[in-house]
Design a protein around this motif. Structure first.
Motif, PDB file in Angstrom:
ATOM      1  N   ASP A  23     -37.048   0.148 -54.504  1.00  0.00           N
ATOM      2  CA  ASP A  23     -37.849  -0.133 -55.724  1.00  0.00           C
ATOM      3  C   ASP A  23     -38.932   0.810 -55.716  1.00  0.00           C
ATOM      4  OD1 ASP A  23     -39.344  -0.661 -57.981  1.00  0.00           O
ATOM      5  OD2 ASP A  23     -39.372  -2.948 -57.825  1.00  0.00           O
ATOM      6  N   TYR A  24     -38.940   2.096 -56.158  1.00  0.00           N
ATOM      7  CA  TYR A  24     -39.828   3.045 -55.990  1.00  0.00           C
ATOM      8  C   TYR A  24     -41.250   2.754 -56.834  1.00  0.00           C
ATOM      9  CZ  TYR A  24     -36.473   5.872 -53.671  1.00  0.00           C
ATOM     10  OH  TYR A  24     -35.582   6.267 -52.744  1.00  0.00           O
ATOM     11  N   LYS A  25     -40.919   1.822 -57.716  1.00  0.00           N
ATOM     12  CA  LYS A  25     -42.403   1.540 -58.703  1.00  0.00           C
ATOM     13  C   LYS A  25     -43.101   0.307 -58.200  1.00  0.00           C
ATOM     14  CE  LYS A  25     -39.564   0.469 -62.072  1.00  0.00           C
ATOM     15  NZ  LYS A  25     -38.410   0.846 -61.466  1.00  0.00           N
ATOM     16  N   HIS A  26     -42.537  -0.267 -57.000  1.00  0.00           N
ATOM     17  CA  HIS A  26     -43.203  -1.508 -56.542  1.00  0.00           C
ATOM     18  C   HIS A  26     -44.249  -1.297 -55.229  1.00  0.00           C
ATOM     19  CE1 HIS A  26     -43.292  -5.995 -56.227  1.00  0.00           C
ATOM     20  NE2 HIS A  26     -43.199  -5.576 -54.878  1.00  0.00           N
ATOM     21  N   LYS A  57     -40.008  -2.560 -50.446  1.00  0.00           N
ATOM     22  CA  LYS A  57     -39.686  -2.052 -51.544  1.00  0.00           C
ATOM     23  C   LYS A  57     -38.238  -2.315 -51.844  1.00  0.00           C
ATOM     24  CE  LYS A  57     -43.108   1.446 -52.442  1.00  0.00           C
ATOM     25  NZ  LYS A  57     -43.368   2.858 -52.748  1.00  0.00           N
TER      26      LYS A  57
END
Length: 238
Positions: free
Chosen positions: A165-168, A162
């Motif tokens: 990137d916490y959304k990935h 990630k």
């Protein structure tokens, strides 16, 4: 990525889980109601709780662990060798006790780390929750009470990928594909595990699948460190 960590100090792992009961109708009424409430958001109005029950294995409250595969590196003849073994006792309690004994006796030092793919969201908390349910004292590596984030001895190949990137989210299959690691999905995938366990009663097939995932996770860490992946002859199942 991990220049200060020795590969030999890392225990790689993967777990396979299934619903605690094969059939919805065998669940106690109260459990059915609680499952219905627990899964309301995921189901929305598309599925009834009964229709959704085949996914119950992803929740520690309604599922159980049927296999934990682990791997660790040793250096032999100036090459890395990966040793793979599995805990697959029909008794989940005994399986967890055996895994706890491994952590308590061989991976109990401050330098030791546990590594899984999406382990921080799934494998590590799932194992800990099932241990609490079975009244098994948590091994130090799974006991997070009072620990600061940097004191938690967990690595997660999904988190490493990630890069903040916490959304990935990237699946293990996709990550191995793009990094040139042999695919772990050579026979079955996660959606088929419960059927293979309950219908086919082929635990050995599930163990092989779980071990392949563990091998893939170890290979990913090699790639993250710009090291060559292992040849088949350097992977030993014990």
């Amino acid at each position: 990525m991990l220049e200060k960590k020795k590969l030999e100090d890392i225990l790689f792992l993967d777990i396979e889980t299934v619903p605690q009961h094969e059939y919805w109708k065998t669940l106690p009424k109260e459990t059915q109601q609680l499952f219905e409430l627990k899964t309301q958001y995921q189901r929305k109005e598309e599925f009834t709780a009964e229709e959704f029950y085949h996914k119950a294995g992803i929740w520690a409250e309604f599922g159980k662990i049927i296999c934990i595969s682990v791997g660790y590196f040793i250096e032999k003849d100036q090459e890395y060798q990966l040793r793979i073994t599995s805990f697959d006792n029909e008794s989940e309690y005994q399986l967890l006790v055996d895994f706890k004994n491994l952590l308590d006796t061989h991976f109990n030092l401050k330098k030791h780390l546990l590594c899984a793919h999406n382990g921080k969201e799934f494998d590590f908390p799932y194992i800990a929750r099932r241990m609490v349910i079975h009244q098994i004292p948590l091994p130090e590596k799974l006991n997070l009470f009072g620990k600061k984030p940097w004191e938690v001895a967990h690595l997660d190949t999904l988190e490493l990928w990630k890069f903040g990137d916490y959304k990935h989210y990237t699946s293990l299959s996709l990550l191995t594909h793009i990094l040139g690691v042999p695919s772990p999905k050579q026979d079955i995938d996660g959606s088929e595990v419960a059927n293979v366990y309950y219908k086919e009663q082929d635990l050995d097939r599930i163990v092989r699948y779980c071990e392949n995932d563990t091998i893939a996770i170890a290979q990913l860490l090699l790639r993250f460190n710009n090291l060559p992946i292992l040849k088949n002859e350097n992977i030993v199942r014990v």
